[in-house]
Design a protein around this motif. Structure first.
Motif, short mmCIF file in Angstrom:
data_model
loop_
_atom_site.label_atom_id
_atom_site.label_comp_id
_atom_site.label_asym_id
_atom_site.label_seq_id
_atom_site.Cartn_x
_atom_site.Cartn_y
_atom_site.Cartn_z
N GLU A 40 8.58 27.08 9.24
CA GLU A 40 7.54 26.90 8.22
C GLU A 40 8.12 26.49 6.86
O GLU A 40 7.38 26.06 5.99
CB GLU A 40 6.73 28.19 8.06
CG GLU A 40 6.00 28.62 9.31
CD GLU A 40 6.79 29.60 10.16
OE1 GLU A 40 6.18 30.33 10.94
OE2 GLU A 40 8.05 29.62 10.05
N SER A 111 3.29 22.22 4.88
CA SER A 111 3.59 23.38 5.72
C SER A 111 2.91 24.63 5.18
O SER A 111 2.25 25.35 5.93
CB SER A 111 5.10 23.58 5.84
OG SER A 111 5.70 23.70 4.57
N ASN A 141 1.61 24.44 8.63
CA ASN A 141 2.69 25.39 8.95
C ASN A 141 3.99 24.75 9.42
O ASN A 141 5.05 25.02 8.86
CB ASN A 141 2.22 26.43 9.99
CG ASN A 141 1.20 27.37 9.40
OD1 ASN A 141 1.43 27.97 8.36
ND2 ASN A 141 0.06 27.50 10.05
#
Length: 283
Positions: A40, A111, A141
């Motif tokens: 992540e 992300s 993510n």
């Protein structure tokens, strides 16, 4: 033996850590360094430092500077990679967007909030002369999440390290429209202040070990082939990446820190600047 937790992205930049751990270099110093991959990225690693889920993070410079200013009780102890990170700007292979100009006011896959993919979206928008107040984000993510978002159309473009996304360009999942290098060294090593206060000698030893590894990293026999195999890359792409990438054994300078903070402030990503002493500590 002292145990310490460290996190970083599962990318080629961090193979020196993996090799040093596998070769027992930290064990020789009586340190059990426990590495965890965090796909992540920087936003997640900032949270892990804040919640003491990790002690050390190998993390994007702009992300950790922003989060320390916002109250993360950690400090940068060293540069890790002094060359810029080259962010590729990607769309789905069948996207109707073909140029960087087409992407103005379109939705960006990131992300996490506070991630490098979000912060660099602001940098790119500023480079293009776009209104940064208009940026719209879709949290995905991971790289797999970005593939899903661009393929399904819930986001329009995605910025990620261009060599790690190259296999997705090669296999026809993404098209790369442009590159956007960071205007500063890309990765630093950050440590929670509690660890810095209680274990400064251990942190200094960890830096000594990894610096020894990164100095010689490019000279390891067949390192290009090792990287290509491990990260599903073409050897010629890895060779290009190695040419462009320079690890560091030095501290982040006040000049570079000011450059980072000035741009983050200009882009309204931070609302104040921290002092050098607030953000950086030499061990």
């Amino acid at each position: 033996m002292k145990t310490i937790k460290i996190v970083g992205v599962p990318e080629h930049f961090n193979l020196p850590w993996q090799l040093a751990i596998e070769n027992g270099e930290f064990e020789k110093e009586n340190i059990d360094l426990q590495w965890s991959n965090i796909p992540e990225g920087t936003g997640k690693m900032c949270t892990m430092l804040r919640t003491a889920e990790t002690d050390i993070a190998v993390i994007l410079t702009e992300g950790i500077v922003k989060d320390i200013i916002a109250g993360n009780d950690s400090k940068i102890v060293q540069l890790y990679v002094e060359s810029p990170l080259i962010w590729g700007i990607h769309v789905s292979v069948d996207s109707r967007y073909n140029t960087i100009e087409d992407l103005e006011n379109k939705k960006i896959a990131i992300s996490r909030l506070g991630s490098g993919s979000q912060l660099m979206a602001y940098v790119n928008a500023d480079n293009q002369g776009w209104q940064t107040d208009n940026l719209k984000f879709e949290i995905v993510n991971t790289l797999d999440g970005a593939v899903q978002a661009l393929t399904s159309g819930t986001a329009d473009y995605f910025m990620w390290e261009r060599f790690m996304t190259k296999p997705l360009v090669d296999n026809g999942t993404f098209r790369k429209i442009a590159d956007c290098p960071t205007p500063w060294p890309c990765f630093v090593i950050a440590v929670r202040n509690e660890i810095l206060d209680n274990e400064p000698e251990m942190i200094a030893t960890i830096l000594k070990v990894i610096n020894r590894q990164t100095i010689d990293f490019k000279n390891i026999v067949n390192i290009d082939q090792t990287l290509a195999l491990k990260f599903n890359q073409k050897t010629k792409d890895i060779q290009e990446w190695l040419e462009l990438t320079n690890w560091s054994q030095n501290q982040l300078s006040e000049i570079v820190l000011n450059k980072v903070q000035n741009q983050l402030l200009e882009l309204k990503i931070i609302d104040k600047k921290g002092t050098f002493e607030d953000i950086v500590k030499t061990v």
